[in-house]
Design an enzyme around this catalytic site. Structure first.
Site, PDB file in Angstrom:
ATOM      1  N   SER A  65      40.697  41.872  32.508  1.00 27.29           N
ATOM      2  CA  SER A  65      39.115  41.736  31.672  1.00 27.29           C
ATOM      3  C   SER A  65      38.465  42.847  32.632  1.00 27.29           C
ATOM      4  O   SER A  65      37.144  42.780  32.267  1.00 27.29           O
ATOM      5  CB  SER A  65      39.066  39.895  32.388  1.00 27.29           C
ATOM      6  N   ASN A  66      38.152  42.726  33.650  1.00 28.39           N
ATOM      7  CA  ASN A  66      37.089  42.920  34.986  1.00 28.39           C
ATOM      8  C   ASN A  66      36.924  44.476  33.903  1.00 28.39           C
ATOM      9  O   ASN A  66      35.112  45.131  34.091  1.00 28.39           O
ATOM     10  CB  ASN A  66      38.058  43.859  36.419  1.00 28.39           C
ATOM     11  N   ILE A  82      36.409  45.143  31.073  1.00 26.81           N
ATOM     12  CA  ILE A  82      35.730  45.040  29.734  1.00 26.81           C
ATOM     13  C   ILE A  82      34.588  44.504  30.821  1.00 26.81           C
ATOM     14  O   ILE A  82      33.206  44.796  30.273  1.00 26.81           O
ATOM     15  CB  ILE A  82      36.282  44.131  29.181  1.00 26.81           C
ATOM     16  N   GLY A  96      47.175  45.813  36.347  1.00 28.28           N
ATOM     17  CA  GLY A  96      48.084  45.090  36.331  1.00 28.28           C
ATOM     18  C   GLY A  96      48.906  43.929  35.829  1.00 28.28           C
ATOM     19  O   GLY A  96      47.597  43.111  34.754  1.00 28.28           O
ATOM     20  N   ALA A 120      47.316  49.166  43.193  1.00 28.14           N
ATOM     21  CA  ALA A 120      48.062  47.927  43.889  1.00 28.14           C
ATOM     22  C   ALA A 120      49.254  48.809  44.271  1.00 28.14           C
ATOM     23  O   ALA A 120      49.723  49.608  43.583  1.00 28.14           O
ATOM     24  CB  ALA A 120      49.099  46.630  43.074  1.00 28.14           C
ATOM     25  N   ALA A 146      60.637  50.361  36.310  1.00 29.30           N
ATOM     26  CA  ALA A 146      60.942  49.842  35.350  1.00 29.30           C
ATOM     27  C   ALA A 146      61.597  50.425  34.518  1.00 29.30           C
ATOM     28  O   ALA A 146      62.609  49.938  33.599  1.00 29.30           O
ATOM     29  CB  ALA A 146      59.385  50.091  33.981  1.00 29.30           C
ATOM     30  N   GLY A 199      65.144  49.191  32.006  1.00 25.74           N
ATOM     31  CA  GLY A 199      65.701  49.699  30.975  1.00 25.74           C
ATOM     32  C   GLY A 199      63.627  49.817  30.369  1.00 25.74           C
ATOM     33  O   GLY A 199      64.181  49.400  29.294  1.00 25.74           O
ATOM     34  N   LYS A 200      62.438  49.156  30.172  1.00 29.24           N
ATOM     35  CA  LYS A 200      61.662  49.414  29.630  1.00 29.24           C
ATOM     36  C   LYS A 200      60.894  50.795  30.059  1.00 29.24           C
ATOM     37  O   LYS A 200      60.057  50.881  28.622  1.00 29.24           O
ATOM     38  CB  LYS A 200      60.928  48.171  30.579  1.00 29.24           C
ATOM     39  N   VAL A 206      40.228  51.813  37.977  1.00 30.46           N
ATOM     40  CA  VAL A 206      40.510  52.209  37.276  1.00 30.46           C
ATOM     41  C   VAL A 206      38.923  53.122  36.372  1.00 30.46           C
ATOM     42  O   VAL A 206      39.368  53.960  35.517  1.00 30.46           O
ATOM     43  CB  VAL A 206      40.680  51.277  35.682  1.00 30.46           C
TER      44      VAL A 206
END
Length: 350
Positions: free
Chosen positions: A96-97, A99, A276, A302, A317, A321-322, A336
């Site tokens: 949210s930060n 946006i 995250g 992080a 991950a 298996g992601k 970001v």
């Protein structure tokens, strides 16, 4: 004897691995000065990011992120070469930060131009987009006193300031919509999910500055598995006291089926995750249903020493298996708002 022992310890002979072929070197700005003198442009975004590949540290990781995203984009070409007929699905997650910040306009660009296929965000990533259509957010300072801000009805998000009046406007805007949605639920049997609820908000806001509006226009689903964890949750809570004969019901199970189905049916899958928490895990876990994504880019600050999902590198991950074992993957450590506009300038917007 002592000297020989010391020299043997210090001057150990090198055995260079065959995969070490890139020498560390930064951008030569003199070269671009000469080009400008000849009437040409200075260094371009693409050239700067390309130079990052040889700088090292997180600059190299950012370069790798750009390379991976451009490969995802290549597989989304509407007229791909024959060997790339399996069009990729791109999952985008953001907190949210982002946006709340000016990254919103970068995200809106991606949705407006259909650069991504599926979005996952938090409750704030939904409501802050709407709230910005109703009133501005301001640049403040990280060190403004919380007690004084509270007395003035000003909410701080890092060094951003959101007047509390904006949330009052949000309540005034959303309550009539909630009333209509409850009416449709009771009279038409409309089955609401968090994603269809978000889609309705995008339709109702009808504002081209909004991410939700463009997601509605371009039929890009936005999932928010923790939709009640924010101002929207407050509004839904308050509305339960006014809704009759029963409040709005949102079916989260239908959404998890739809979310996972996007991954299962994807010919190829790329994931871009900004931040995250729930958005990161929700996208990665959906890709478990197809034995992992082919491309993965994480951007967050992080670290993994505490075992958090946010801090985990892509390789963790892979163990679940992601993300596939042979996937192109990178994590860029950083904030970001500093990194993602540059990445988009070198990928989707170039």
């Amino acid at each position: 004897m002592d000297e020989s022992l010391a020299k043997d310890a210090v001057f150990v002979a090198s055995s260079k691995p065959s995969d070490l072929t890139t020498e560390v070197v930064g951008p030569d700005f003199n070269k671009y000065d000469e080009r400008k003198k000849a009437g040409g442009p200075g260094i371009t975004v693409e050239e700067l990011v390309e130079s990052y590949g040889k700088i090292g540290f997180q600059a190299t990781n950012l370069h790798d992120a750009v390379t991976i995203i451009n490969e995802m984009r290549n597989w989304r070409d509407p007229n791909p070469p024959e060997e790339k007929s399996d069009r990729a699905t791109i999952f985008l997650g953001y907190t949210s930060n982002l946006i709340s910040s000016g990254v919103r306009e970068v995200l809106r660009y991606l949705v407006q131009h259909k650069c991504v296929d599926v979005i996952v965000t938090t409750a704030g990533g939904v409501e802050e987009d709407i709230i910005k259509c109703l009133g501005p957010t301001y640049v403040g300072d990280f060190h403004l006193d919380g007690k004084n801000l509270r007395a003035k009805g000003l909410n701080r998000i890092g060094n951003l300031i959101v007047p509390n009046d904006n949330y009052c406007r949000f309540e005034e805007w959303i309550f009539p919509i909630l009333n209509k949605m409850v009416e449709e639920q009771e009279t038409l049997g409309t089955h609401w999910t968090p994603s269809s609820f978000i889609r309705r908000l995008g339709k109702e806001i009808n504002d081209e500055s909004s991410v939700l509006y463009w997601a509605y226009k371009n039929n890009i689903p936005i999932y928010s598995p923790a939709l009640t964890d924010g101002s929207i949750g407050d509004m839904l809570y308050f509305h339960t006291y006014k809704a009759t004969p029963r409040p709005l019901v949102l079916d989260i199970v239908a959404d998890i089926r739809n979310m996972n189905t996007h991954a299962v049916r994807a010919n190829k899958s790329g994931i871009i995750i900004l931040g995250g928490g729930v958005v990161k895990h929700h996208i990665c876990n959906a890709n478990l249903m197809r034995n992992g994504a082919e491309w993965s880019v994480y951007i967050n600050s992080a670290n993994e020493f505490d075992g958090s999902d946010a801090g985990a590198r892509p390789d963790e991950a892979v163990s679940w298996g992601k993300i596939r074992g042979d996937a192109k993957k990178v994590k860029v450590y950083g904030e970001v708002s500093l990194l993602f506009p540059l990445i988009v300038a070198a990928t989707f917007a170039k």
